[in-house]
Design a protein around this motif. Structure first.
Motif, PDB file in Angstrom:
ATOM      1  N   THR A  42       0.818  -1.216   0.000  1.00 36.15           N
ATOM      2  CA  THR A  42       0.000   0.000   0.000  1.00 36.15           C
ATOM      3  C   THR A  42       0.847   1.260   0.000  1.00 36.15           C
ATOM      4  N   ASP A  43       0.399   2.271  -0.769  1.00 35.12           N
ATOM      5  CA  ASP A  43       1.030   3.586  -0.645  1.00 35.12           C
ATOM      6  C   ASP A  43       0.654   4.150   0.723  1.00 35.12           C
ATOM      7  N   GLY A  44       1.253   5.156   1.226  1.00 36.68           N
ATOM      8  CA  GLY A  44       2.384   5.831   0.625  1.00 36.68           C
ATOM      9  C   GLY A  44       3.013   6.670   1.706  1.00 36.68           C
ATOM     10  N   LYS A  78      11.914   4.414  -2.244  1.00 36.61           N
ATOM     11  CA  LYS A  78      11.651   4.643  -3.666  1.00 36.61           C
ATOM     12  C   LYS A  78      12.059   6.053  -4.051  1.00 36.61           C
ATOM     13  N   HIS A  79      12.300   6.366  -5.277  1.00 34.67           N
ATOM     14  CA  HIS A  79      12.255   5.511  -6.473  1.00 34.67           C
ATOM     15  C   HIS A  79      13.694   5.409  -6.920  1.00 34.67           C
ATOM     16  N   PHE A  80      14.209   4.218  -6.948  1.00 33.62           N
ATOM     17  CA  PHE A  80      15.635   3.938  -7.122  1.00 33.62           C
ATOM     18  C   PHE A  80      15.965   3.879  -8.609  1.00 33.62           C
ATOM     19  N   THR A 110       9.460  -3.388  -9.040  1.00 40.62           N
ATOM     20  CA  THR A 110       9.454  -2.271  -9.991  1.00 40.62           C
ATOM     21  C   THR A 110       8.386  -1.276  -9.578  1.00 40.62           C
ATOM     22  N   ASP A 111       8.573  -0.025  -9.979  1.00 40.45           N
ATOM     23  CA  ASP A 111       7.459   0.916  -9.897  1.00 40.45           C
ATOM     24  C   ASP A 111       6.398   0.443 -10.891  1.00 40.45           C
ATOM     25  N   TRP A 112       5.231   1.046 -10.819  1.00 41.92           N
ATOM     26  CA  TRP A 112       4.021   0.492 -11.457  1.00 41.92           C
ATOM     27  C   TRP A 112       4.013   0.654 -12.986  1.00 41.92           C
TER      28      TRP A 112
HETATM   29  C1  BGC Z   1       4.252   5.727  -8.080  1.00 41.65           C
HETATM   30  C2  BGC Z   1       4.773   5.003  -6.861  1.00 41.65           C
HETATM   31  C3  BGC Z   1       3.630   4.295  -6.175  1.00 41.65           C
HETATM   32  C4  BGC Z   1       2.980   3.351  -7.170  1.00 41.65           C
HETATM   33  C5  BGC Z   1       1.832   2.558  -6.589  1.00 41.65           C
HETATM   34  C6  BGC Z   1       3.453   4.812  -8.998  1.00 41.65           C
HETATM   35  O1  BGC Z   1       2.835   5.527 -10.006  1.00 41.65           O
HETATM   36  O2  BGC Z   1       5.325   6.275  -8.805  1.00 41.65           O
HETATM   37  O3  BGC Z   1       5.370   5.919  -5.981  1.00 41.65           O
HETATM   38  O4  BGC Z   1       4.093   3.619  -5.046  1.00 41.65           O
HETATM   39  O5  BGC Z   1       2.482   4.098  -8.267  1.00 41.65           O
HETATM   40  O6  BGC Z   1       0.740   3.362  -6.353  1.00 41.65           O
END
Ligand code: BGC
Length: 752
Positions: free
Chosen positions: A77-79, A183-185, A261-263
């Motif tokens: 979960t974010d964030g 994040k974000h690496f 990975t990021d989304w």
């Molecule tokens: C964001 C991430 C976030 C992910 C999941 C991405 O668009 O860059 O920071 O954790 O979405 O919601």
């Protein structure tokens, strides 16, 4: 076929009673489970889940379950500012509103890692009690320019501050037995074309600025996961970069956790698994097929798949869901509200306070101007947002503190057409805050009948878009005119004007800061924001926040702005090779933030580390002593003023002249006092190791620190030197690292 038979055999174990028992995942049988998994199941584990699992609605993602082996789906979960899930879940009478904490920038400006760790603890409790397993936070990219749309989620222009705060936050969250994802690496410092842009960065700037904070957080706090960023780095997507995700992160820094990975959608999978990701989010069927196909055609080895699967299982066995934790749905929201109220006051930065305007004295009736006074912006948009149960706006905060808000003015603002739409996000996107232009006559009437004017200026920003210079970094014409008219009218009556800045990012201040009597940067302070501001204005709390970034005079003074997408110029297009959209050159190299301004003697509006207090502090003569691997230092700070308060001391080091150009001085450590009563002193301790004195020499692929004399400063801000000492490094230091992540083109770095 053969594979399936083996897997079936492994599934049945003979127990002590001679009967076959079913094999299920345990903390100590991961190797056995890996043997039992089919290739399809392994692919399943490496690709995120697509339907909301375990009823946690609104969570950003999940892993996929393999029920036959007792492998549950865990929830991500974010964030950064709090748990971001839907507040109501179908068929469940409970609500899941989460506490909206101050944004990352505000947390960092406390300069108080202990407090940030406490915030982490509280957020972690909400992760746990709302049935989630891993929090996709903290965001810790470097604030390279004031224009990045996501700066509010990040901590600082300086990697030591960013890394220290991230480590504190991670420790706090993870103390609940739930995970984090730093994040974000790496180098996700612009939002324009964020999934495609190639950040072209020298190896030195990467090592010293962009990787440094992550290195610190990984080594100090051991986050359960790291999130690889959307962008490219020196020609390669960070998600496909083995040198980044394996050579540096795992081999050099010793990271043992998982990388997700990021989304991202639409990219091939197997090269990202090879590079070092263990989990592809948000996850697509095609990705699983791609992994399976590439194992079968030999491009992806089963060894690598098994290594990644083991890492995923290692993550899963630590999770509350695996352990069968029965979440309550009732975290201590009351205690967390009190914590967010206190934390956000500590992150607020008092920028101006002429003639001791603050704390307020003899003020009862307030003219409250500015649309965001009535609809306070508690946090940013996008995944950095939180579904909070309420937000205390400034009007309510001041009323709670016993002040009377002018009714007519309040009614005027509240009748402002489309009021809510003007200040709220639309579908998670940034929206402009249109200021209400109150007539000069009405302002004059206000000045005649009230004791003080407060004018709140608000900004909103978030994912997928960077800020503009006009009407965002700079004030709008309406805001300027309003400020002018308010100051003229109130000053003509001998009354004062206080400006509250309600935003997650830097704005232009130089042209107008002399007009009002006080300016408070309140940031986006979380759900108790109005109360927190009132606590500072009334003197219930003494401000102790300091800036973790520089406020330039003009945005164009920031060298990185020469290489940044200005004016939302990004349009989706088949055209490629567009400067600052498809690629961004980091020509400023290591000269990011104060490293540029102090080295190039460029005046600023507010310096890095700056912030006023209602009291004053004296610094003693410092002591600096060589230690086993660097030096220890201490200095006593005394409260010499009339009210209790806290002070942050920043330790900067100037290196002796050597082979490399260097910033004039660099922050190496900082420490904050507890609340000092008038007359009380406290001795603060610092440790700086030789490795952190080193600069990165690209020619030698090595960290190097010269032998010789290092000047050590103890400063109230980078521009306010309070005490100096020196340290003599007895012998040159060098530590060789891998020669990786070279830019794919030449960059003409600026030099002092
Ligand atoms: C964001 C991430 C976030 C992910 C999941 C991405 O668009 O860059 O920071 O954790 O979405 O919601």
């Amino acid at each position: 076929m053969k594979f399936r038979i083996l897997a079936l055999e492994a599934l049945l174990m003979v127990g002590a009673n001679g009967y076959a028992q079913q094999l299920t995942l345990k903390a100590d049988n991961i190797d056995q489970i890996v043997k039992a998994l089919t290739l399809e199941e392994k692919a399943h584990l490496l690709v995120g889940g697509r339907t909301p699992a375990n009823n946690i609605i609104g969570a950003a993602g999940a892993t996929q379950a393999i029920p036959r082996l007792g492998i549950p789906s865990i929830i991500l979960t974010d964030g950064p500012a709090g748990v971001r899930i839907s507040p109501t879940h179908k068929g469940d009478s409970r609500t899941y509103y989460a506490t909206g904490f101050p944004v990352g920038t505000a947390l960092a400006c406390t300069w108080n890692p202990e407090l940030v760790e406490n915030v982490g603890k509280a957020i972690g409790e909400e992760v746990l009690e709302y049935g989630c397993d891993v929090l996709l936070a903290p965001g810790m990219n470097i604030q390279r320019t004031p224009l990045c749309g996501r700066n509010f989620e990040y901590y600082s222009e300086d990697p030591i501050v960013a890394g220290t705060m991230a480590a504190a936050y991670v420790k706090g969250v993870q103390s609940n037995g739930v995970g984090t994802s730093i994040k974000h690496f790496v180098a996700n410092s612009q939002e324009t074309n964020r999934t495609e842009v190639d950040e072209v960065i020298s190896q030195r700037a990467l090592r010293e600025i962009y990787l440094k904070g992550f290195e610190l957080a990984v080594k100090e706090a051991n986050p359960w996961t790291v999130m690889s960023s959307y962008n490219r780095l020196n020609g390669v997507w960070t998600q496909s970069s083995q040198p980044l995700l394996t050579t540096i992160l795992r081999d050099e820094w010793g990271y043992k956790g998982a990388v997700m990975t990021d989304w991202t959608g639409g990219r091939t999978s197997y090269d990202r698994i090879i590079a070092g990701n263990d989990l592809l989010e948000p996850g697509y069927n095609e990705q699983e097929q791609d992994l399976i196909d590439n194992v079968k055609n030999g491009k992806l080895s089963m060894d690598i798949v098994d290594t990644r699967v083991k890492t995923m299982l290692g993550l899963i066995v630590k999770s509350p869901r695996f352990k069968g934790y029965k979440y309550s749905g009732t975290p201590d929201l009351k205690a967390h509200a009190a914590l967010t109220r206190q934390t956000s006051t500590e992150g607020m930065v008092l920028l101006e306070n002429r003639d001791q305007t603050l704390p307020l004295k003899d003020v009862k009736r307030v003219s409250l101007f500015g649309v965001t006074s009535y609809n306070f912006i508690a946090g940013g948009t996008g995944s950095g947002d939180v579904n909070k149960a309420y937000v205390v706006d400034l009007k309510s905060g001041l009323t709670n503190a016993g002040l009377t808000i002018d009714n007519d003015l309040q009614a005027l603002y509240e009748s402002y057409k489309d009021f809510n739409e003007r200040v709220r996000k639309v579908n998670g996107r940034w929206v402009r805050t249109d200021e209400l232009r109150v007539s000069r006559q009405a302002i004059e009437r206000q000045a005649a009948s009230n004791d003080l004017a407060i004018f709140t200026i608000g900004r909103q920003a978030g994912e997928g878009r960077d800020r503009t210079i006009d009407n965002d970094f700079n004030l709008t014409n309406d805001e300027r005119d309003m400020l002018n008219d308010i100051c003229n009218a109130f000053h003509a009556q001998g009354k004062r004007v206080v400006v509250i800045l309600n935003m997650g990012n830097v704005i232009e201040t130089a042209s107008w800061k002399a007009m009002p009597d006080a300016v408070l940067m309140a940031w986006q302070p979380g759900q108790e924001g109005g109360n927190s501001v009132a606590d500072i204005l009334t003197g219930k709390q003494n401000p102790s926040g300091k800036l973790t970034m520089t406020f330039p005079i003009m945005v164009s003074d920031v060298p990185a702005v020469n290489n940044f997408p200005i004016g939302n110029s990004f349009r989706s297009s088949n055209e490629k090779g567009r400067r600052n959209i498809d690629y961004t050159l980091h020509e400023e190299g290591i000269y990011v933030g104060y490293r540029y301004f102090s080295t190039f003697n460029k005046p600023v509006s507010y310096s890095f580390g700056y912030g006023l207090s209602y009291t004053t502090f004296a610094y003693s003569k410092p002591i600096v002593k060589a230690s086993k691997n660097g030096f220890d230092a201490n200095i006593a700070v005394k409260n010499t003023g009339g009210v209790a308060g806290k002070e942050t001391v920043q330790l900067y080091v100037s290196a002796p002249k050597g082979t490399l150009d260097r910033p004039t001085k660099e922050l190496k450590a900082f420490a904050k006092t507890h609340v000092l009563q008038p007359g009380e002193s406290q001795t603060l301790q610092f440790h700086v190791d030789t490795y952190s004195l080193a600069s990165f020499n690209e020619q030698a692929s090595a960290w190097q620190a010269e032998k010789g004399k290092y000047e050590v400063e103890f400063d109230a801000s980078i521009a306010d030197i309070r005490a100096t000492a020196s340290y003599t490094n007895p012998k040159a230091f060098a530590q060789q690292v891998n020669d990786v992540l070279k830019p794919d083109r030449s960059i003409s770095d600026i030099k002092p």
